[in-house]
Each structure stands twice: as structure tokens, then as C-alpha cells.
Scaffold this active site. Structure first.
Site, PDB file in Angstrom:
ATOM      1  N   CYS A 119      39.828 -35.266   3.436  1.00 35.29           N
ATOM      2  CA  CYS A 119      38.790 -34.339   3.839  1.00 35.29           C
ATOM      3  C   CYS A 119      38.907 -33.045   3.030  1.00 35.29           C
ATOM      4  CB  CYS A 119      38.822 -33.978   5.322  1.00 35.29           C
ATOM      5  SG  CYS A 119      38.726 -35.375   6.411  1.00 35.29           S
ATOM      6  N   ARG A 127      38.607 -35.908  -2.169  1.00 30.48           N
ATOM      7  CA  ARG A 127      39.469 -35.847  -0.986  1.00 30.48           C
ATOM      8  C   ARG A 127      38.973 -36.753   0.153  1.00 30.48           C
ATOM      9  NH1 ARG A 127      42.959 -31.620  -1.055  1.00 30.48           N
ATOM     10  NH2 ARG A 127      43.199 -31.794   1.183  1.00 30.48           N
ATOM     11  N   TRP A 181      37.152 -38.106   5.122  1.00 34.57           N
ATOM     12  CA  TRP A 181      37.815 -39.412   5.029  1.00 34.57           C
ATOM     13  C   TRP A 181      38.237 -39.708   6.461  1.00 34.57           C
ATOM     14  CZ3 TRP A 181      42.558 -41.766   6.001  1.00 34.57           C
ATOM     15  CH2 TRP A 181      42.776 -42.987   5.357  1.00 34.57           C
ATOM     16  N   ASN A 221      39.998 -30.176   8.417  1.00 31.27           N
ATOM     17  CA  ASN A 221      40.719 -31.185   7.638  1.00 31.27           C
ATOM     18  C   ASN A 221      42.106 -31.288   8.247  1.00 31.27           C
ATOM     19  OD1 ASN A 221      42.079 -32.680   5.647  1.00 31.27           O
ATOM     20  ND2 ASN A 221      42.453 -30.845   4.426  1.00 31.27           N
ATOM     21  N   GLY A 222      42.507 -32.499   8.632  1.00 28.41           N
ATOM     22  CA  GLY A 222      43.846 -32.683   9.211  1.00 28.41           C
ATOM     23  C   GLY A 222      43.770 -33.604  10.401  1.00 28.41           C
ATOM     24  N   GLU A 270      52.744 -50.994 -11.318  1.00 24.42           N
ATOM     25  CA  GLU A 270      51.698 -49.981 -11.485  1.00 24.42           C
ATOM     26  C   GLU A 270      50.410 -50.625 -12.007  1.00 24.42           C
ATOM     27  OE1 GLU A 270      51.015 -47.239 -10.465  1.00 24.42           O
ATOM     28  OE2 GLU A 270      49.569 -46.356 -11.841  1.00 24.42           O
ATOM     29  N   LYS A 297      46.815 -50.461 -10.130  1.00 23.77           N
ATOM     30  CA  LYS A 297      45.602 -49.913 -10.778  1.00 23.77           C
ATOM     31  C   LYS A 297      44.454 -50.907 -10.650  1.00 23.77           C
ATOM     32  CE  LYS A 297      46.338 -46.829 -10.984  1.00 23.77           C
ATOM     33  NZ  LYS A 297      47.140 -45.745 -10.615  1.00 23.77           N
ATOM     34  N   GLU A 345      43.184 -51.431  -6.872  1.00 21.09           N
ATOM     35  CA  GLU A 345      42.526 -50.318  -6.164  1.00 21.09           C
ATOM     36  C   GLU A 345      41.131 -50.025  -6.683  1.00 21.09           C
ATOM     37  OE1 GLU A 345      44.252 -46.354  -6.380  1.00 21.09           O
ATOM     38  OE2 GLU A 345      45.215 -46.879  -8.261  1.00 21.09           O
ATOM     39  N   HIS A 374      60.358 -68.042  -7.307  1.00 26.24           N
ATOM     40  CA  HIS A 374      60.964 -68.172  -5.985  1.00 26.24           C
ATOM     41  C   HIS A 374      59.921 -68.209  -4.873  1.00 26.24           C
ATOM     42  CE1 HIS A 374      65.001 -67.959  -7.566  1.00 26.24           C
ATOM     43  NE2 HIS A 374      64.625 -66.923  -8.307  1.00 26.24           N
ATOM     44  N   LYS A 432      41.818 -39.217  -2.706  1.00 28.57           N
ATOM     45  CA  LYS A 432      42.811 -38.785  -3.694  1.00 28.57           C
ATOM     46  C   LYS A 432      44.058 -38.221  -3.049  1.00 28.57           C
ATOM     47  CE  LYS A 432      44.076 -37.844  -7.919  1.00 28.57           C
ATOM     48  NZ  LYS A 432      44.513 -39.021  -8.691  1.00 28.57           N
TER      49      LYS A 432
HETATM   50  C1  F6R Z   1      47.067 -44.704  -6.969  1.00 32.99           C
HETATM   51  C2  F6R Z   1      47.362 -43.386  -6.449  1.00 32.99           C
HETATM   52  C3  F6R Z   1      48.161 -43.311  -5.205  1.00 32.99           C
HETATM   53  C4  F6R Z   1      49.025 -42.040  -5.188  1.00 32.99           C
HETATM   54  C5  F6R Z   1      49.701 -41.887  -3.816  1.00 32.99           C
HETATM   55  C6  F6R Z   1      50.641 -40.698  -3.789  1.00 32.99           C
HETATM   56  O1  F6R Z   1      46.338 -44.638  -8.165  1.00 32.99           O
HETATM   57  O2  F6R Z   1      46.944 -42.389  -6.971  1.00 32.99           O
HETATM   58  O3  F6R Z   1      48.938 -44.436  -5.017  1.00 32.99           O
HETATM   59  O4  F6R Z   1      49.981 -42.139  -6.198  1.00 32.99           O
HETATM   60  O5  F6R Z   1      48.727 -41.729  -2.841  1.00 32.99           O
HETATM   61  O6  F6R Z   1      49.962 -39.527  -4.093  1.00 32.99           O
HETATM   62  P1  F6R Z   1      50.731 -38.244  -4.608  1.00 32.99           P
HETATM   63  O7  F6R Z   1      51.300 -38.564  -5.945  1.00 32.99           O
HETATM   64  O8  F6R Z   1      49.686 -37.182  -4.655  1.00 32.99           O
HETATM   65  O9  F6R Z   1      51.819 -37.966  -3.607  1.00 32.99           O
END
Ligand code: F6R
Length: 599
Positions: A2, A27, A73, A99-100, A476, A480, A483, A499, A594
Site C-alpha cells: 500500500c 507498492r 495491496w 498503510n500497514g 533466482e 524470476k 513471478e 532424487h 514491491k
Molecule cells: C522478487 C523480489 C522479492 C524480494 C523480496 C524481498 O523479484 O523482488 O522476492 O526480493 O520480497 O524484498 P526486499 O529485498 O525488499 O527485502
């Protein structure tokens, strides 16, 4: 999660609020709303969906010089118009955005709000209804502070009182909030980026503070009513940092920025003699530790796995890497002198922060590696190392991941130097080579787009395999892809697939195999043969000098410890194109946000 904004001044607030919300959409983006105040009272516009949907709903002929806004969100209550913020008290006197998460909202509702009819399913509505209840016999400031003192949880709040045209009240606890200063106006926002359109001068707020914002004054109070003085600062951000420019998506822009970020990191950590340097206190804290505990989530956790290799192999310090959300309640037996390293792009991740709070209570030293100066986790840690990656706006993290790895490599090399461990490479030179290799890879977009077409056009699932550092990058790569393209993807240690998971390999299943580590190159080639024998479609990404006929992508040669910085680039680009080909929303994938500020 949010984002909130507020404006009070001389201009029409609507457009400023909407533009601010557009910058905060990273956000949360399931619903949004604004409330504007003029001589006719407070008017609310809110919609399910994106800011673009809200924009269509906002009436052109409503003008106002004061307003607040929110992009959501969902946590409490599904994303719909009723649950979208702003929320209003029963009589309509108070309107607020939040927000929270208010953990005790049910208890507060039962204790104080019997008989009040709730319109939404949100925890937020409880705040605004409480406020109205307490305003009977108290000023708004008193009622607001009293309400805040009852809340358990996290909040950034902006509040309008329909009886007080000249004020926005705001408050903060654990969720980010800044006040921006201007000539004849002031603004509030979850993030400086949201209000960079009107000001770059900000005042930071601390937890449990309430602020009375008027167009020409800002008064910060503690919850006991005492007044706090605080200097403003200039945000070191440029509008071009947060605009897409000619790029179709932020993700592509951020992938492309990685070579420059590598060079920026070197510059940022070089002293006047061009030698790498980090704060002596950080070096000494790491030297004193008998074990490092890296705590992180998602992509940052994956960077932490690479960081473990660096501290162990370059500096000889044992390291454990933990998923933040698990560590909080399942703490392992700690060593005698632990140092905790929090890796977090945003510096706001609730899972990581809750660990930090517990670790501080235990009295251990903490270091945060983050992209956001002044972020909550940075402020609450003993030390901070900045990533210098510039704002990362696409939800899928790219440049922050490689920046995290580069900063961890530099730190490990400096610790090694400091403790007399021999380091047989020049990290500045090697990161320079990495930057050039990255440039070559980001310049081969057509090739990567073709790989995405060849391997991922119709598949339901995909596997990423690697050994050692390549295993870290495989995880990773899988994250990517899943998501942003919604293709089921898993990253596996090459040797582990047989396994159990190998049962999922069918005719044509794409398997991306990384082969950058000489010591295990024969083994990973063997693993590829195992999946090919079961029908897999292998895409082998090999380091120059280790390539074999039939490999799909050849990576320019870099130092073997730094391969994660470049092997991830094709995986980022392939994921990007797979998402694009499937018509997904690259920058704002479904169900995500994010900055994950809920546990
Ligand atoms: C994936 C991604 C998330 C963040 C995770 C932690 O592309 O961005 O997996 O890495 O939410 O976020 P931070 O690094 O802001 O603590």
C-alpha cells in the site's frame, strides 16, 4: 504494501495525488482511491483496479486544494471498491488512508465500537471509527493521538477532518512515511518518489509520531503531545531515475542499468586514493564475529546464498543464510559472537524486520545491506551498506540482486584484506570485467527473446539446474520466471533432481542448465544428459572456455566467483520475454507488490 499520499496547498490536489499514486503503484495495485476536500466537504473517489481505473472515475469538475490518496495491496478484505481506501467515520467527519496492519483491530472493535456499523472488512475502518468516537470531548489531535496509542501493529496514516479545512493529520509506526516541503504547500508520501514531481525536500518521520501538516507549517508530535524538532533533507533522486523513459517496461530498463550500477558501486566504495573502503566499524564488527547470519527474503535471500560463498571462500568466516519468515520463530542455536546481516532491497520487508527486532532484543550487532537510505531496517540496524543501484521500480528484482552480490563481494574482499587472508584477484578490476560482460549480454536481447520463444512459448513448467554458485543462480532464475510469466518453475541443485523431481521431466520440458563452475562442470553435463534421456529440452548456458557444441548461450568469461553476476542476466531477459510473449503485466505481476510490509 500500500502507498499513501497527501497534498495541502494552493494547487488543485487531484492531479498531484493521482500522479503520486502512479509512482507508488509498485507498492500495491489492486484498488485505489482519493479523498479531496473543498468548501462542499470531502469527496471520495475509489475503484477496484489500477490508478488508471481510478483516474477515469475522478470527476473533472471537483476542485480542491487538500487531499489524500491510497493504492492498495489487500490484507484485510478482498480487493473491491468498498474495501478500497479512503475510509470514512460513521458521520463522515473523518476520512483516512492507511498503510500497514492493525493486529488488535478485532479487540478494539469489540471494546469500543459496539453498535457502530462497519461498511468494510478492513482493519483500517476501525481506526477512523475509533477516532470519531474519541473526538467527542477531545480535539482531533488529542483523539488521533489517543487512537494511535491503542493500535498494535504497523501504520502510516493520512487523515482529513471535514471540520478543519487547513490541516492534514498524519502518523507513522513501522510503515514508511515522509513529509515533503514546498513553497505554499506541503505533501506527505510513503516514498519520496511519489512527490518528486513537486519537491525534493523531505522530513523523515519516526515511529509513533503524529504530524499536523498545514500548507505553511509542519508540527511533529510524539504520542504524549510533546513537540519534536527535525531538520529536512534533500532527496538524492532525479526524476529520470524513476521514469521509464523510452523503455516499454521498468524491468527492461533496470536490467539494462546493471553494467552502470556495477561501475557506480565501485565509485561509491572508492576513497580519494581510488582504494576500496568501507566503514572501519563495519569491518571490525565483521572481524569480531565468529559466524555471520544472513537474513533475507526472496531474491535477496538468493543473493545471500551467493554472499555466503564469498565470506567463506574469500574471508574464511562461517556463514548461515536464513529465510527471514522462518528464522523469526525457529531460531537456530546461535554462535557466541554472531553478526547479523540483513539483505533487503527496500529496507522495509516485514519478515526481515521482525527478525531484526528480535535480534536487537538479544543484543547482537546488525548490519543492513539495502538500496534505500533511511529505510526502516537500515535505520534500526547498527550499520548500513548501500547498494547504490538507484530506485528499483519493477516488482521483479534485477539490478538490486546483482548490486547486492557486488556489495557482498567487495565487503568480503575488504574483510579478507583486513584480516590478512590472501586474495588472489583485484576485485575492482574483476567487477569492471563483469560490467563489460553484462553489457555484452544486455546487448544480445534478440538472442534472449528467441530463447524465450524456443523454450518457453507453450510450456507449463520449467526447471533451472546448477551446482555450487550456479545452484544459487538457478533458484533466482526460477523465481524470476515464475513471478512474471506464471510458468511453474523450480531451481534445483543439479545432483538433486534425480532424487525425485526428475519424475516431472516429460517430452519437451525446458531445463535451463548453468555451467560456469569448472570443478563441477562434468557433473552438471551429466545431469543434463539424465534429463535429456527423459525427453527434456535443454538450454545450456555455459561460461566461455567451458562451452561444448550445442550449448545455447555462451557467457563472456569473468572471475569464477563472480559468475552469478552475469549468468543471471540471460535468465532475467528470458523471463522478461516469456512474460511479454504471454501478455502478462511484466512490471506489476498478479498478486504481488514491491515492498512486502506484512508478515
Ligand atoms: C522478487 C523480489 C522479492 C524480494 C523480496 C524481498 O523479484 O523482488 O522476492 O526480493 O520480497 O524484498 P526486499 O529485498 O525488499 O527485502
Amino acid at each position: 504494501m500500500c502507498g499513501i499520499v497527501g497534498y495541502i496547498g494552493e494547487l488543485d490536489s487531484k492531479e498531484i495525488l493521482l500522479k503520486g499514486l502512479e509512482k507508488l503503484e509498485y507498492r500495491g495495485y489492486d484498488s485505489a482511491g482519493i479523498a479531496v476536500r473543498n468548501e462542499d466537504g470531502v469527496t471520495i473517489f475509489k475503484e477496484k483496479g489500477r490508478i488508471a481505473d481510478l483516474r477515469l472515475a475522478v470527476e473533472d469538475d471537483v476542485h480542491s486544494k487538500t487531499g489524500i490518496g491510497h493504492t492498495r495491496w489487500a490484507t484485510h478484505g478482498v480487493p473491491n471498491q468498498i474495501n478500497a481506501h479512503p475510509h470514512q467515520s460513521e458521520s463522515g467527519r473523518y476520512t483516512l488512508v492507511h498503510n500497514g496492519v492493525i493486529e488488535n483491530y478485532h479487540i478494539l472493535q469489540k471494546e469500543h465500537l459496539q453498535g457502530v456499523e462497519m461498511k468494510s472488512d478492513t482493519d483500517t475502518e476501525v481506526i477512523v471509527q475509533l477516532l470519531e468516537k474519541f473526538s467527542n470531548g477531545m480535539t482531533t489531535a488529542e483523539a488521533f493521538r489517543h487512537t494511535l496509542s491503542l493500535l498494535h501493529g504497523s501504520y502510516a496514516i493520512a487523515l482529513l477532518d471535514s471540520e478543519e479545512a487547513q490541516t492534514i493529520y498524519v502518523a507513522k509506526n513501522k510503515s514508511p512515511l515522509l513529509v515533503g516541503l514546498g513553497e505554499d504547500f506541503n505533501v506527505v508520501a510513503s516514498d519520496a518518489m511519489a512527490m518528486l514531481q513537486v519537491t525534493n525536500e523531505y522530513i523523515e518521520l519516526h515511529d509513533q509520531e503524529m504530524v499536523i501538516v498545514k500548507k505553511d507549517s509542519v508540527e511533529i508530535q510524539k504520542l504524549d503531545g510533546s513537540i519534536v524538532g527535525r531538520e529536512s533533507y534533500i532527496a538524492e533522486l532525479d526524476l529520470s531515475d524513476i521514469e521509464k523513459g523510452t523503455y516499454p517496461h521498468y524491468m527492461l530498463k533496470e536490467i539494462d542499468e546493471q553494467p552502470a550500477v556495477m561501475r557506480k558501486i565501485i565509485q561509491a566504495y572508492q576513497n580519494e586514493q581510488d582504494e576500496l573502503e568501507i566503514d572501519d566499524a563495519i569491518l571490525s564488527a565483521i572481524n569480531k564475529a565468529d559466524r555471520l547470519y544472513i537474513i533475507a527474503a526472496g531474491t535477496s535471500y538468493h543473493a545471500g546464498l551467493v554472499g555466503k560463498e564469498y565470506f567463506e571462500k574469500i574471508a574464511g568466516i562461517p556463514v548461515e543464510v536464513h529465510i527471514a519468515s522462518e528464522f523469526g520463530y525457529n531460531m537456530p542455536l546461535l554462535s557466541e559472537n554472531p553478526l547479523f546481516i540483513f539483505i533487503t532491497q527496500s529496507g522495509e520487508t516485514a519478515d526481515s524486520r521482525q527478525v531484526l527486532v528480535k535480534i536487537k532484543k538479544l543484543g547482537h550487532t546488525t548490519l543492513t545491506v539495502t538500496n534505500v537510505k533511511g529505510s526502516t531496517i537500515s535505520r534500526e540496524s547498527d550499520y548500513t551498506l548501500l547498494l547504490h543501484a538507484g530506485p528499483e521500480i519493477a516488482v521483479a528484482s534485477t539490478k538490486a540482486y546483482t548490486a547486492q552480490i557486488a556489495v557482498l563481494a567487495i565487503t568480503a574482499a575488504l574483510v579478507a584484506k583486513n584480516t590478512g587472508h590472501s586474495v588472489d584477484f583485484d576485485i575492482v578490476q574483476e567487477i569492471g570485467i563483469v560490467a563489460n560482460a553484462m553489457q555484452a549480454l544486455v546487448d544480445s536481447k534478440e538472442e534472449m527473446e528467441q530463447v524465450a520463444r524456443d523454450f518457453l512459448a507453450t510450456t507449463r513448467n520449467a526447471f533451472f539446474i546448477g551446482r555450487n554458485l550456479d545452484f544459487c543462480v538457478s533458484m533466482e532464475g526460477a523465481l524470476k520466471l515464475k513471478e512474471i510469466s506464471y510458468i511453474q518453475a523450480e531451481g534445483f541443485a543439479g545432483g538433486e533432481l534425480k532424487h525425485g523431481t526428475i519424475a516431472l521431466i516429460e517430452d519437451g520440458t525446458p531445463v535451463f542448465a548453468l555451467a560456469t563452475q569448472k570443478a563441477v562442470s562434468l557433473n552438471i553435463r551429466g545431469n543434463v544428459k539424465e534429463v535429456v534421456a527423459r525427453g527434456a529440452n535443454p538450454c545450456i548456458i555455459a561460461m566461455e572456455g567451458m562451452e561444448e557444441e550445442g550449448d545455447t548461450i555462451i557467457l563472456p568469461k569473468v572471475h569464477p566467483l563472480l559468475t552469478p553476476l552475469i549468468s543471471v542476466i540471460p535468465l532475467q531477459l528470458i523471463s522478461y520475454y516469456a512474460s511479454l510473449h504471454r501478455d502478462c503485466d511484466v512490471d506489476k505481476p498478479r498478486n504481488l507488490a514491491k515492498s512486502v510490509t506484512v508478515e
